[in-house]
Write a protein that holds these residues in place. Structure first.
Motif, mmCIF file in Angstrom:
data_model
loop_
_atom_site.group_PDB
_atom_site.id
_atom_site.type_symbol
_atom_site.label_atom_id
_atom_site.label_comp_id
_atom_site.label_asym_id
_atom_site.label_seq_id
_atom_site.Cartn_x
_atom_site.Cartn_y
_atom_site.Cartn_z
ATOM 1 N N VAL A 26 0.353 -12.882 9.000
ATOM 2 C CA VAL A 26 -0.214 -13.230 7.698
ATOM 3 C C VAL A 26 0.383 -12.290 6.654
ATOM 4 O O VAL A 26 0.863 -11.203 6.981
ATOM 5 C CB VAL A 26 -1.761 -13.128 7.688
ATOM 6 C CG1 VAL A 26 -2.384 -14.110 8.672
ATOM 7 C CG2 VAL A 26 -2.228 -11.723 7.991
ATOM 8 N N ASP A 27 0.361 -12.722 5.403
ATOM 9 C CA ASP A 27 0.920 -11.901 4.323
ATOM 10 C C ASP A 27 -0.099 -10.963 3.698
ATOM 11 O O ASP A 27 0.259 -9.913 3.174
ATOM 12 C CB ASP A 27 1.484 -12.809 3.216
ATOM 13 C CG ASP A 27 2.682 -13.599 3.696
ATOM 14 O OD1 ASP A 27 3.575 -12.992 4.311
ATOM 15 O OD2 ASP A 27 2.711 -14.813 3.463
ATOM 16 N N ALA A 28 -1.373 -11.356 3.731
ATOM 17 C CA ALA A 28 -2.416 -10.543 3.112
ATOM 18 C C ALA A 28 -3.744 -10.874 3.775
ATOM 19 O O ALA A 28 -3.900 -11.942 4.369
ATOM 20 C CB ALA A 28 -2.493 -10.819 1.612
ATOM 21 N N LEU A 40 -0.753 0.356 4.657
ATOM 22 C CA LEU A 40 -1.311 -0.788 3.943
ATOM 23 C C LEU A 40 -1.587 -0.441 2.493
ATOM 24 O O LEU A 40 -1.891 0.701 2.157
ATOM 25 C CB LEU A 40 -2.613 -1.252 4.610
ATOM 26 C CG LEU A 40 -2.519 -1.632 6.085
ATOM 27 C CD1 LEU A 40 -3.884 -2.032 6.618
ATOM 28 C CD2 LEU A 40 -1.501 -2.729 6.311
ATOM 29 N N THR A 41 -1.484 -1.450 1.649
ATOM 30 C CA THR A 41 -1.768 -1.295 0.223
ATOM 31 C C THR A 41 -3.082 -1.995 -0.097
ATOM 32 O O THR A 41 -3.262 -3.165 0.236
ATOM 33 C CB THR A 41 -0.644 -1.927 -0.626
ATOM 34 O OG1 THR A 41 0.567 -1.230 -0.361
ATOM 35 C CG2 THR A 41 -0.962 -1.850 -2.111
ATOM 36 N N VAL A 42 -3.987 -1.266 -0.722
ATOM 37 C CA VAL A 42 -5.224 -1.868 -1.220
ATOM 38 C C VAL A 42 -4.904 -2.394 -2.606
ATOM 39 O O VAL A 42 -4.597 -1.630 -3.516
ATOM 40 C CB VAL A 42 -6.376 -0.842 -1.273
ATOM 41 C CG1 VAL A 42 -7.621 -1.480 -1.888
ATOM 42 C CG2 VAL A 42 -6.664 -0.300 0.119
ATOM 43 N N GLY A 43 -4.961 -3.689 -2.744
ATOM 44 C CA GLY A 43 -4.618 -4.313 -4.021
ATOM 45 C C GLY A 43 -5.844 -4.602 -4.852
ATOM 46 O O GLY A 43 -6.649 -3.715 -5.131
ATOM 47 N N ILE A 57 -5.652 -6.884 0.748
ATOM 48 C CA ILE A 57 -4.852 -5.846 1.401
ATOM 49 C C ILE A 57 -3.546 -6.463 1.880
ATOM 50 O O ILE A 57 -3.529 -7.591 2.369
ATOM 51 C CB ILE A 57 -5.597 -5.285 2.645
ATOM 52 C CG1 ILE A 57 -7.054 -4.958 2.359
ATOM 53 C CG2 ILE A 57 -4.841 -4.115 3.266
ATOM 54 C CD1 ILE A 57 -7.272 -3.853 1.391
ATOM 55 N N TRP A 58 -2.439 -5.717 1.768
ATOM 56 C CA TRP A 58 -1.172 -6.171 2.343
ATOM 57 C C TRP A 58 -0.394 -4.988 2.866
ATOM 58 O O TRP A 58 -0.676 -3.849 2.535
ATOM 59 C CB TRP A 58 -0.347 -6.979 1.345
ATOM 60 C CG TRP A 58 -0.009 -6.263 0.085
ATOM 61 C CD1 TRP A 58 1.033 -5.401 -0.116
ATOM 62 C CD2 TRP A 58 -0.705 -6.336 -1.162
ATOM 63 N NE1 TRP A 58 1.032 -4.948 -1.398
ATOM 64 C CE2 TRP A 58 -0.030 -5.495 -2.067
ATOM 65 C CE3 TRP A 58 -1.829 -7.025 -1.602
ATOM 66 C CZ2 TRP A 58 -0.451 -5.334 -3.383
ATOM 67 C CZ3 TRP A 58 -2.242 -6.860 -2.898
ATOM 68 C CH2 TRP A 58 -1.547 -6.025 -3.769
ATOM 69 N N LEU A 66 5.569 -13.316 -3.205
ATOM 70 C CA LEU A 66 4.410 -14.175 -2.981
ATOM 71 C C LEU A 66 3.123 -13.360 -2.996
ATOM 72 O O LEU A 66 2.140 -13.745 -3.637
ATOM 73 C CB LEU A 66 4.537 -14.919 -1.657
ATOM 74 C CG LEU A 66 3.356 -15.809 -1.277
ATOM 75 C CD1 LEU A 66 3.142 -16.905 -2.302
ATOM 76 C CD2 LEU A 66 3.557 -16.401 0.103
ATOM 77 N N VAL A 67 3.117 -12.225 -2.336
ATOM 78 C CA VAL A 67 1.923 -11.377 -2.304
ATOM 79 C C VAL A 67 1.625 -10.841 -3.701
ATOM 80 O O VAL A 67 0.470 -10.835 -4.145
ATOM 81 C CB VAL A 67 2.091 -10.231 -1.285
ATOM 82 C CG1 VAL A 67 0.987 -9.203 -1.420
ATOM 83 C CG2 VAL A 67 2.136 -10.783 0.128
#
Length: 83
Positions: A26-28, A40-43, A57-58, A66-67
């Motif tokens: 999965v992307d996110a 991981l990045t908390v968006g 998260i991604w 895309l993300v």
């Protein structure tokens, strides 16, 4: 130019919330905060009403266009609704 993307939802298990993300399946993901994972990045924070805190998260190394577009669209929706 017309752009399109396909959005699919998939269940992520709380026992291993980042497994599919780290495997590249999965992307996110959306999951409860806090997340303290160096890879991981908390968006975008999707809900911040304690005790419920959710975020998008991604993987830091997979911040694809895309993300980034998804994060921007979610932020725009939140801005439009005043959240």
């Amino acid at each position: 130019m017309t752009r399109s993307a396909e959005l699919r939802f998939r269940e992520v298990f709380f026992s291993n919330p980042f497994g599919a993300l780290r495997a590249g399946e999965v992307d996110a993901v959306t999951t409860w905060l806090p997340v303290r994972e160096p890879d991981l990045t908390v968006g975008v924070v999707l809900r911040d009403a304690p005790p419920v805190r959710w975020a998008l998260i991604w993987r830091t190394d997979r911040a694809t266009p895309l993300v980034r577009a998804l994060a921007e669209a979610v932020t725009d929706c939140a801005d439009a609704t005043g959240r």
